[in-house]
Design an enzyme around this catalytic site. Structure first.
Site, PDB file in Angstrom:
ATOM      1  N   LYS A 179       0.871  -1.171   0.000  1.00  0.00           N
ATOM      2  CA  LYS A 179       0.000   0.000   0.000  1.00  0.00           C
ATOM      3  C   LYS A 179       0.907   1.219   0.000  1.00  0.00           C
ATOM      4  O   LYS A 179       1.608   1.504   0.970  1.00  0.00           O
ATOM      5  CB  LYS A 179      -0.916   0.029   1.218  1.00  0.00           C
ATOM      6  CG  LYS A 179      -1.841   1.252   1.231  1.00  0.00           C
ATOM      7  CD  LYS A 179      -2.636   1.355   2.517  1.00  0.00           C
ATOM      8  CE  LYS A 179      -3.543   2.594   2.495  1.00  0.00           C
ATOM      9  NZ  LYS A 179      -2.775   3.866   2.453  1.00  0.00           N
ATOM     10  N   GLY A 236       5.100   3.498  10.919  1.00  0.00           N
ATOM     11  CA  GLY A 236       4.221   4.663  10.964  1.00  0.00           C
ATOM     12  C   GLY A 236       3.879   5.055  12.381  1.00  0.00           C
ATOM     13  O   GLY A 236       4.621   4.763  13.329  1.00  0.00           O
ATOM     14  N   GLY A 241      -0.703   2.352  13.606  1.00  0.00           N
ATOM     15  CA  GLY A 241      -0.158   1.012  13.699  1.00  0.00           C
ATOM     16  C   GLY A 241      -0.891   0.155  14.708  1.00  0.00           C
ATOM     17  O   GLY A 241      -1.129  -1.044  14.468  1.00  0.00           O
ATOM     18  N   GLU A 260       6.483  -0.894  13.360  1.00  0.00           N
ATOM     19  CA  GLU A 260       7.376   0.046  14.054  1.00  0.00           C
ATOM     20  C   GLU A 260       6.564   1.302  14.311  1.00  0.00           C
ATOM     21  O   GLU A 260       6.137   1.970  13.370  1.00  0.00           O
ATOM     22  CB  GLU A 260       8.600   0.354  13.200  1.00  0.00           C
ATOM     23  CG  GLU A 260       9.576   1.305  13.874  1.00  0.00           C
ATOM     24  CD  GLU A 260      10.612   1.803  12.888  1.00  0.00           C
ATOM     25  OE1 GLU A 260      10.819   3.028  12.846  1.00  0.00           O
ATOM     26  OE2 GLU A 260      11.204   0.988  12.166  1.00  0.00           O
ATOM     27  N   CYS A 297      12.988   7.754  12.712  1.00  0.00           N
ATOM     28  CA  CYS A 297      12.455   6.960  13.818  1.00  0.00           C
ATOM     29  C   CYS A 297      13.471   6.796  14.937  1.00  0.00           C
ATOM     30  O   CYS A 297      13.098   6.465  16.065  1.00  0.00           O
ATOM     31  CB  CYS A 297      11.994   5.589  13.313  1.00  0.00           C
ATOM     32  SG  CYS A 297      13.134   4.814  12.163  1.00  0.00           S
TER      33      CYS A 297
END
Length: 503
Positions: A179, A236, A241, A260, A297
């Site tokens: 996606k 995300g 998530g 994550e 991140c």
């Protein structure tokens, strides 16, 4: 040339609905929006491709991965230009990220050629063993089936269409349905063209890879709940998530969700290191904190210090370095707005003092720096929530004991860092057993932005950093997410998987 279509089972498919891109520069483009019917078609194609792809020889899959890397490199200039327009990231960053992306693909090609990941085991039959004979037992790791991958907003290449999740799943023998992220649909389009060209050139089945562009949360829900999807890779937000994770767990047949979700990546500055090189640490922290507008991140958002002489100098040095960093364009308007909300939330918490405050607006961000006492940090759990962007908090612990208490109270992290000198050995030895229970990667005297793609890397950690503390999304161990062990008992040699016959 952008095709502005979905890729389903080798065909470029237009959608019934569309959405506009939101470039930093240039005119918006229109792309087809995903829907549940497209997701179903992609998943059906992936399942149809699985029996053939799962049994391809490892050298053939490795050649496929290498060819994807080559096709991406051939389109390098177009990828960089398109991604620059869509994300605002500088060309040098994007070219480096493209190198990381192709490097991951080639690393997994090398990894599966070697075959060590298969963890092959063989207990030979012992027909004469008393009191009972032992059968012939052979074990090997086998691919789980079609894998869903969600493109990440902050890495349009390395964590997106052909990023680490896709590379490791294809290496394992699993078809992939991606996606795409709405923040960089043009980049996704070009990379999908590269994967399709590689699949054609190497004779891979049509359904081995599909890309469904854009779409709202209903499209993501349709993907993770589709009964043919066997595992999910996601990078995300915590909210998004967690919602998908719950959907995976709530299926009639639950599947693993490797998400994550967020991390504040705390640093612990021990007294010897702070006294010896506090200014250098402050400058390094400022550079790491503002790298890519803080949209990593592994961004080290927290610095924990013991409130002793020298701390004021460290805070001032960090403030000076951060104030000198010019405003940077953020990836999307939504991310920039969320950053401002997070900054305002932190600024409004009792005991928090602003040292550097943002002056930019719209899609641009400048750094923010706050200080807070250890007692106020412990009293306000909201301070430990990630703010995605260039925001730092110095936590002034009242003692070494309070510093350890702060460490013990952390949620799961991707990274934890210790800054130490020789004189800090005892304090470091006290903290390390705590930190290794909190994070997937422990650093000493460094900064966590910049994740090496290597065999020993762990990019994961306890919840909420990730939803599976035993996995990593970076490094060759990432392939284990898409495999499961199968034992073959007394199975004739001719019927065994090729990887076991060759062992």
């Amino acid at each position: 040339m952008l095709l502005r279509k979905h890729l389903i089972a080798g065909d470029w498919v237009a959608g019934a609905d569309t959405f506009p891109s939101t470039p930093v520069s240039g005119r918006p483009s229109t792309f087809p929006k995903g829907d549940a019917a497209l997701i179903d078609a992609a998943c059906q194609a992936a399942e149809a491709a699985f029996p053939a792809y799962a049994t391809t020889r490892r050298d053939a899959r490795a050649a496929f991965l290498d060819r994807i890397a080559d096709e991406i490199d051939e389109r390098g200039a177009d990828i960089t230009a398109t991604a620059q327009d869509e994300t605002g990231l500088p060309a040098a960053r994007l070219e480096g990220e493209r190198g990381r992306t192709t490097g991951q693909l080639r690393l997994f090609a090398k990894h599966i050629r070697a075959g060590d990941y298969l963890d092959r085991r063989h207990d030979t039959a012992l027909p004469g063993r008393k009191p009972l004979p032992r059968p012939d037992l052979r074990l090997v790791q086998r691919p789980v089936g079609p894998v869903a991958v969600f493109g990440a907003s902050n890495f349009p290449l390395a964590f997106s269409v052909a990023g680490g999740d896709t590379a490791s799943a294809l290496a394992a023998g699993c078809p992939v349905v991606v996606k795409g992220h709405e923040a960089h649909p043009g980049t996704s389009d070009i990379v999908a063209q590269a994967i399709r060209a590689a699949a054609t050139a190497t004779g891979m089945p049509d359904g081995v890879f599909s890309l469904v562009q854009g779409g709202d949360r209903a499209v993501g829900s349709a993907l993770v709940t589709h009964p043919l999807i066997r595992a999910v890779g996601f990078t995300g937000s915590l909210a998004g998530g967690r919602a998908l994770f719950d959907l995976c767990a709530g299926r009639a047949e639950p599947i693993p969700f490797f998400g994550e979700l967020g991390s504040i990546n705390p640093m612990f500055l021990l007294p010897g290191a702070l006294a010896a090189r506090g200014g250098d640490i402050a400058a390094g922290w400022a550079g790491s904190l503002t790298l890519g507008a803080g949209q990593f991140c592994t961004n080290p958002g927290i610095a924990v210090v013991i409130d002793e002489p020298g701390v004021d100098g460290f805070v001032q040095a960090a403030a000076t370095a951060l104030a000198a960093v010019a405003g940077q364009v953020m990836l999307t308007d939504g991310i920039a707005a969320a950053y401002r909300r997070g900054r305002d939330r932190v600024a409004g918490i009792a005991g928090v003092q602003a040292q550097v405050t943002s002056t930019a607006a719209a899609r641009t961000a400048t750094a923010d720096l706050f200080t807070v006492s250890g007692a106020d940090w412990l009293a306000n759990p909201a301070l430990a929530e990630e703010v995605f962007g260039p925001l730092g908090i110095v936590v002034r612990a009242g003692s070494a004991a309070e510093m350890r208490t702060i460490a013990e109270g952390l949620h799961g992290q991707l990274t934890c860092t210790l800054h130490l000198d020789d004189a800090d050995g005892e304090a470091a030895a006290s903290l390390l057993p705590v930190l290794e229970r909190k994070a997937g990667r422990i650093l000493v005297n460094g900064f966590p932005t910049g994740v090496e793609v290597a065999d020993a890397m762990v990019h994961g950690g306890p919840y909420p950093a990730t939803t599976n503390f035993g996995a990593t999304s970076v490094g060759t161990l990432a392939i284990r997410r898409w495999l499961r062990p199968v034992c073959y008992q007394n199975v004739p040699e001719a019927l065994l998987p090729a990887d076991l016959r060759e062992a």
